[in-house]
Design an enzyme around this catalytic site. Structure first.
Site, PDB file in Angstrom:
ATOM      1  N   TYR A 137       0.815  -1.215   0.000  1.00 40.34           N
ATOM      2  CA  TYR A 137       0.000   0.000   0.000  1.00 40.34           C
ATOM      3  C   TYR A 137       0.856   1.277   0.000  1.00 40.34           C
ATOM      4  CZ  TYR A 137      -4.352  -2.507   1.105  1.00 40.34           C
ATOM      5  OH  TYR A 137      -5.447  -3.324   1.069  1.00 40.34           O
ATOM      6  N   LYS A 196       2.603 -13.818   6.144  1.00 39.29           N
ATOM      7  CA  LYS A 196       2.693 -14.858   5.127  1.00 39.29           C
ATOM      8  C   LYS A 196       4.185 -15.066   4.826  1.00 39.29           C
ATOM      9  CE  LYS A 196       0.430 -17.486   2.300  1.00 39.29           C
ATOM     10  NZ  LYS A 196       0.293 -18.835   2.757  1.00 39.29           N
ATOM     11  N   ASP A 210      -3.236 -16.918   5.805  1.00 38.77           N
ATOM     12  CA  ASP A 210      -4.336 -17.682   5.189  1.00 38.77           C
ATOM     13  C   ASP A 210      -5.002 -18.586   6.229  1.00 38.77           C
ATOM     14  OD1 ASP A 210      -1.912 -19.007   5.232  1.00 38.77           O
ATOM     15  OD2 ASP A 210      -2.192 -20.030   3.319  1.00 38.77           O
ATOM     16  N   ASP A 233      -5.961  -5.238   6.301  1.00 41.52           N
ATOM     17  CA  ASP A 233      -7.130  -4.747   5.576  1.00 41.52           C
ATOM     18  C   ASP A 233      -8.139  -5.878   5.398  1.00 41.52           C
ATOM     19  OD1 ASP A 233      -8.738  -2.995   4.268  1.00 41.52           O
ATOM     20  OD2 ASP A 233      -7.505  -2.778   2.483  1.00 41.52           O
TER      21      ASP A 233
END
Ligand code: NAD
Length: 423
Positions: free
Chosen positions: A159, A229, A286, A310
């Site tokens: 971002y 991740k 995940d 987010d």
């Protein structure tokens, strides 16, 4: 800064920083608080939140002097600019502010004004408490098990806005650099490509994780989960987690904060967390999205890079009944910009229908931040009282039996009357 183009209230005082480092706030009983109503449903929920928050301030012996500032559509109409300097400076100077949603065009057009505000003011932690309010319809069997707070890094990751458009000279220069100088020869497919950069810094990661741990210590929470991740993005998300664990290991006494062993692959329910201590663990992003639904009550405070935050906080918001009631706030050093999780919902804009609870509860976070805990609690209790009495806006009414559908302004009046009853 001169505010020639903005009406400055003449009856309030500024919130100031009380120490040299600018970390502690001095809050008068009649502060000036800048407010951006925002785009779309911001026109409806912004004024409703102001009315409710003012009532809670008055009920606890204070007074807010709102200073209306502009961004997005209203700023374009007034000044032909998306984000006027006055708006940014008003928030910088007055230290806390309330903001409604701002529309971001997809693809071409201007960059997100939300991201620009967070970056320019270095509001590095986006904090979203997600807890169940009695009476709210939820798709989950036991929505009351959800009581967590997400800390989303707000200034970097994908971002950060470092990206190049397909077909430009710049993107081809970056492609050449990556392929030829960096040796990633056949990694990018031939033909047009868009490229973005994902910076994750030690500074950005550590200050975010520190905020999350401090919050956990101050609010008697016993666990901070780092969500990343890092198995795939080793040098960015993996590094985020390593730096986060370093904060836990090196910056606090062991009896206060400790890192869970092997927490990426093992669940930690057998570890006994001593009273008053905080355990820091990690989870893959995940897997986290399923754990959050299947083992909701195991999670407490979470800290994560921007994109994970987010996605995860919207999903968490859905578990407790949707975006209409999900609050949030952005924090930097001695600064707070409170804003709801939801966007501008253009389909409902200007129709006096949207739910003002999320922005109102965001205002309660702002109250907590300035030390007005009694006013914050009053707002939360009055919102809960209104919803549990079956008086709700359309988004909740359609999932409830026997509820009464109120407009935004009727709902705000009802919350104000509950503030008066409860105070
Ligand atoms: P959205 O949050 O505006 O709407 C998603 C859904 O939730 C819609 O069905 C909407 O009707 C419902 N909803 C949201 N808030 C509600 C409320 N207060 N009361 C009742 N229902 C509500 O998300 P979107 O449609 O993906 O985005 C619309 C615009 O908002 C986009 O331009 C996006 O970039 C922007 N946005 C801004 C922010 C922000 O300002 N921080 C956050 C998210 C999205």
């Amino acid at each position: 800064m001169s505010y020639d183009r903005v009406e400055v209230p003449d009856d309030g005082e500024k919130i100031t920083a009380s120490d040299a480092e600018g970390q502690e706030l001095d809050v008068p009983e009649n502060p000036i608080i800048p407010v951006i109503h925002g785009d779309g449903i911001g026109k409806d929920v912004g004024p409703a939140a102001q009315q409710i928050l003012s009532a809670a301030a008055e009920a606890t012996g204070r007074n807010i002097s709102w200073m209306r500032v502009y961004a997005g559509e209203t700023a374009r109409e007034k000044y032909d600019e998306n984000l006027p300097d006055e708006t940014v400076e008003a928030i910088r100077e007055h230290r806390v502010a309330l903001k409604g949603p701002l529309t971001t065009p997809v693809g071409a057009g201007f960059r997100s004004l939300n991201v620009a505000l967070r970056q320019t003011l270095d509001l590095y932690a986006n904090v979203r408490p997600t807890y169940y309010l009695d009476g709210v319809p939820s798709p989950m069997k036991s929505p009351e098990e959800m009581d967590m707070v997400t800390f989303r890094e707000n200034t970097e990751d994908v971002y950060a806005g470092i990206e190049w458009e397909a077909g430009t000279d710049e993107v081809e220069q970056v492609r050449d650099f990556v392929e030829q100088d960096m040796g990633f020869d056949s990694t990018i497919h031939e033909g047009p490509v868009g490229i973005g950069i994902k910076p994750i810094t030690e500074k950005g990661s550590k200050r975010l994780v520190r905020e999350a741990i401090d919050y956990a210590l101050e609010h008697d929470r016993d666990k901070v989960t780092l969500v990343h991740k890092g198995n795939i993005m080793k040098f960015t998300e993996g590094q985020f987690s390593e730096w986060g664990m370093e904060v836990a290991d090196e910056e606090y006494p062991d009896e206060e904060v400790f890192a869970a062993p092997d927490s990426l692959w093992e669940t930690q329910e057998d570890i006994d967390i001593p009273e008053g201590a905080v355990m820091v663990e990690e989870r893959l992003a995940d897997a986290m999205l399923q754990w959050m639904q299947l083992r909701t009550d195991e999670f407490d405070v979470m800290a994560m890079p921007n994109l994970n935050g987010d996605y995860l906080s919207d999903a968490a918001g859905a578990q407790i009944g949707g975006l209409g009631i999900a609050p949030g706030a952005n924090f930097g050093d001695a600064r707070c910009l409170a804003e709801p999780v939801h966007g501008s919902a253009p389909k409902r804009a200007g129709q006096d229908q949207a739910n003002p609870s999320a922005i109102t509860l965001s205002g309660a976070l702002m109250f907590d931040y300035i030390g007005w805990e009694d006013a914050a609690q009053l707002v939360k209790d009055a919102v809960e009282e209104t919803i549990s009495s079956g008086k709700v806006t359309y988004d909740l009414e359609r999932n409830l039996e026997d509820a009464e559908k109120l407009s935004t302004s009727e709902y705000a009046d009802e919350v104000v009357s509950n503030i008066e009853k409860l105070s």
